[in-house]
Design a protein around this motif. Structure first.
Motif, PDB file in Angstrom:
ATOM      1  N   ALA A 142      61.669 -23.459  37.947  1.00 14.40           N
ATOM      2  CA  ALA A 142      63.001 -22.935  37.641  1.00 14.40           C
ATOM      3  C   ALA A 142      62.932 -21.443  37.348  1.00 14.40           C
ATOM      4  O   ALA A 142      63.809 -20.666  37.759  1.00 14.40           O
ATOM      5  N   GLU A 143      61.887 -21.040  36.641  1.00 12.95           N
ATOM      6  CA  GLU A 143      61.698 -19.621  36.340  1.00 12.95           C
ATOM      7  C   GLU A 143      61.429 -18.829  37.609  1.00 12.95           C
ATOM      8  O   GLU A 143      61.930 -17.707  37.785  1.00 12.95           O
ATOM      9  N   GLN A 144      60.654 -19.410  38.528  1.00 15.36           N
ATOM     10  CA  GLN A 144      60.323 -18.713  39.766  1.00 15.36           C
ATOM     11  C   GLN A 144      61.549 -18.495  40.650  1.00 15.36           C
ATOM     12  O   GLN A 144      61.729 -17.416  41.208  1.00 15.36           O
ATOM     13  N   VAL A 145      62.387 -19.524  40.793  1.00 10.02           N
ATOM     14  CA  VAL A 145      63.552 -19.373  41.682  1.00 10.02           C
ATOM     15  C   VAL A 145      64.650 -18.544  41.028  1.00 10.02           C
ATOM     16  O   VAL A 145      65.584 -18.113  41.712  1.00 10.02           O
ATOM     17  N   SER A 146      64.548 -18.306  39.727  1.00 13.99           N
ATOM     18  CA  SER A 146      65.577 -17.494  39.072  1.00 13.99           C
ATOM     19  C   SER A 146      65.591 -16.074  39.615  1.00 13.99           C
ATOM     20  O   SER A 146      66.641 -15.437  39.709  1.00 13.99           O
ATOM     21  N   GLY A 147      64.413 -15.563  39.996  1.00 17.28           N
ATOM     22  CA  GLY A 147      64.361 -14.235  40.595  1.00 17.28           C
ATOM     23  C   GLY A 147      65.073 -14.196  41.928  1.00 17.28           C
ATOM     24  O   GLY A 147      65.809 -13.247  42.236  1.00 17.28           O
ATOM     25  N   LEU A 148      64.854 -15.237  42.748  1.00 23.27           N
ATOM     26  CA  LEU A 148      65.560 -15.341  44.018  1.00 23.27           C
ATOM     27  C   LEU A 148      67.065 -15.414  43.787  1.00 23.27           C
ATOM     28  O   LEU A 148      67.852 -14.760  44.493  1.00 23.27           O
ATOM     29  N   GLU A 149      67.478 -16.187  42.793  1.00 31.08           N
ATOM     30  CA  GLU A 149      68.902 -16.329  42.500  1.00 31.08           C
ATOM     31  C   GLU A 149      69.512 -14.989  42.084  1.00 31.08           C
ATOM     32  O   GLU A 149      70.613 -14.633  42.522  1.00 31.08           O
ATOM     33  N   THR A 150      68.812 -14.232  41.271  1.00 32.88           N
ATOM     34  CA  THR A 150      69.314 -12.931  40.818  1.00 32.88           C
ATOM     35  C   THR A 150      69.500 -11.981  41.990  1.00 32.88           C
ATOM     36  O   THR A 150      70.532 -11.307  42.118  1.00 32.88           O
ATOM     37  N   ARG A 151      68.499 -11.920  42.873  1.00 35.24           N
ATOM     38  CA  ARG A 151      68.585 -11.015  44.019  1.00 35.24           C
ATOM     39  C   ARG A 151      69.684 -11.447  44.976  1.00 35.24           C
ATOM     40  O   ARG A 151      70.444 -10.615  45.504  1.00 35.24           O
ATOM     41  N   ALA A 152      69.792 -12.757  45.228  1.00 32.08           N
ATOM     42  CA  ALA A 152      70.818 -13.253  46.143  1.00 32.08           C
ATOM     43  C   ALA A 152      72.210 -13.029  45.566  1.00 32.08           C
ATOM     44  O   ALA A 152      73.146 -12.666  46.283  1.00 32.08           O
ATOM     45  N   ARG A 153      72.366 -13.234  44.266  1.00 32.86           N
ATOM     46  CA  ARG A 153      73.678 -13.044  43.641  1.00 32.86           C
ATOM     47  C   ARG A 153      74.132 -11.587  43.765  1.00 32.86           C
ATOM     48  O   ARG A 153      75.312 -11.310  43.999  1.00 32.86           O
ATOM     49  N   ALA A 154      73.201 -10.670  43.616  1.00 26.42           N
ATOM     50  CA  ALA A 154      73.533  -9.254  43.770  1.00 26.42           C
ATOM     51  C   ALA A 154      73.973  -8.948  45.198  1.00 26.42           C
ATOM     52  O   ALA A 154      74.922  -8.187  45.427  1.00 26.42           O
ATOM     53  N   ALA A 155      73.297  -9.560  46.178  1.00 24.50           N
ATOM     54  CA  ALA A 155      73.644  -9.341  47.582  1.00 24.50           C
ATOM     55  C   ALA A 155      74.988  -9.966  47.934  1.00 24.50           C
ATOM     56  O   ALA A 155      75.630  -9.568  48.915  1.00 24.50           O
ATOM     57  N   MET A 156      75.422 -10.956  47.153  1.00 17.68           N
ATOM     58  CA  MET A 156      76.676 -11.668  47.430  1.00 17.68           C
ATOM     59  C   MET A 156      77.845 -11.150  46.586  1.00 17.68           C
ATOM     60  O   MET A 156      78.906 -11.760  46.552  1.00 17.68           O
ATOM     61  N   ALA A 157      77.647 -10.034  45.930  1.00 13.88           N
ATOM     62  CA  ALA A 157      78.625  -9.546  44.956  1.00 13.88           C
ATOM     63  C   ALA A 157      80.021  -9.378  45.537  1.00 13.88           C
ATOM     64  O   ALA A 157      81.018  -9.548  44.826  1.00 13.88           O
ATOM     65  N   HIS A 158      80.124  -9.051  46.804  1.00 11.41           N
ATOM     66  CA  HIS A 158      81.434  -8.776  47.412  1.00 11.41           C
ATOM     67  C   HIS A 158      81.850  -9.865  48.401  1.00 11.41           C
ATOM     68  O   HIS A 158      82.699  -9.635  49.261  1.00 11.41           O
ATOM     69  N   ALA A 159      81.275 -11.054  48.268  1.00 14.79           N
ATOM     70  CA  ALA A 159      81.561 -12.131  49.223  1.00 14.79           C
ATOM     71  C   ALA A 159      82.849 -12.878  48.922  1.00 14.79           C
ATOM     72  O   ALA A 159      83.327 -13.639  49.762  1.00 14.79           O
ATOM     73  N   GLY A 160      83.439 -12.688  47.739  1.00 20.36           N
ATOM     74  CA  GLY A 160      84.638 -13.430  47.383  1.00 20.36           C
ATOM     75  C   GLY A 160      84.299 -14.784  46.792  1.00 20.36           C
ATOM     76  O   GLY A 160      83.142 -15.073  46.484  1.00 20.36           O
ATOM     77  N   ASP A 161      85.317 -15.632  46.671  1.00 18.12           N
ATOM     78  CA  ASP A 161      85.133 -16.923  46.001  1.00 18.12           C
ATOM     79  C   ASP A 161      85.042 -18.112  46.955  1.00 18.12           C
ATOM     80  O   ASP A 161      84.657 -19.207  46.542  1.00 18.12           O
ATOM     81  N   ALA A 162      85.417 -17.949  48.212  1.00 19.12           N
ATOM     82  CA  ALA A 162      85.399 -19.070  49.149  1.00 19.12           C
ATOM     83  C   ALA A 162      83.960 -19.520  49.399  1.00 19.12           C
ATOM     84  O   ALA A 162      83.093 -18.699  49.730  1.00 19.12           O
TER      85      ALA A 162
END
Length: 232
Positions: free
Chosen positions: A111-131
């Motif tokens: 869980a700790e390892q994939v949290s880094g992936l989640e953080t980076r992906a969330r930043a890349a998706m910042a302007h994707a909207g809610d759909a």
């Protein structure tokens, strides 16, 4: 000529990595090669153990003649296109954690390892909207940047996220909790419940995750089997 052949073979491998499987005709059309030329490259890659061939299922009734042959990368072919980074070290580390800390320690570590992936992906998706489907497309781009060769497509009952390469497939084959942790990350990032249908770690050709359309949530269970195409 040798340099050109190597570059062409690399392009064939990249197409198969991105799309999962393709026929010789499809590859030739994309690359602008004649049937004879594309066959030469495919034969060489097959001889090297980089690709395998199988009949492509058809949803329409074919007439007489041979079924279409689709080519896809083997494990060796995927490794050549995107190395399974530090597989041995990662497996040894997880075995040590499992031996000394048990399943809960393994789960906490992953869980700790994939949290880094989640953080980076969330930043890349910042302007994707809610759909959810728009977020899935943005997530596919973020995962591709991480080496997963991902793509997102819409289907009748929602969408699907396909990852044609997994940098940690060999580790996940021994520790499926890694796939489970990654699936939870995908669910949080797209903002809806998702279902993992296939994984490279389990021997499938592609990691496929089904993303239901929230508007069709009432019929989600009944429509999953009929509506989602998997590639394995």
């Amino acid at each position: 000529m040798v340099g050109v052949d190597v570059r062409t073979r690399d392009r064939v491998a990249q197409l198969l990595l991105e799309h999962g499987a393709a026929t010789a005709a499809e590859l030739g059309e994309t690359l602008g090669l004649s049937p004879a030329a594309i066959r030469r490259h495919l034969d060489a890659m097959h001889a090297d153990g980089l690709i395998e061939c199988r009949d492509r299922p058809s949803r329409v009734q074919r007439g007489r003649g041979r079924p279409a042959k689709a080519f896809e990368l083997t494990d060796a072919g995927r490794a050549a296109g995107g190395p399974h980074t530090y597989d041995d070290l990662a497996r040894d580390a997880l075995r040590w954690i499992a031996q000394h800390g048990g399943t809960e320690a393994v789960n906490a570590f992953l869980a700790e390892q994939v949290s880094g992936l989640e953080t980076r992906a969330r930043a890349a998706m910042a302007h994707a909207g809610d759909a959810p489907l728009a977020r899935a497309e943005a997530l596919a781009g973020a995962l591709s940047a991480e080496g997963y060769a991902a793509g997102a497509t819409a289907i009748a009952s929602g969408g699907q996220l396909c990852q044609h390469h997994c940098p940690v497939a060999h580790v996940a084959a021994e520790f499926p909790q890694l796939c489970e942790a990654e699936t939870q990350v995908i669910s949080r990032l797209v903002g809806t419940h998702v279902q993992r249908l296939a994984t490279i770690a389990n021997g499938d050709g592609v990691c496929t995750t089904y993303i239901p359309d929230p508007r069709n949530s009432a019929s989600y269970t009944a429509r999953t089997t009929e509506s989602v195409r998997t590639y394995s």
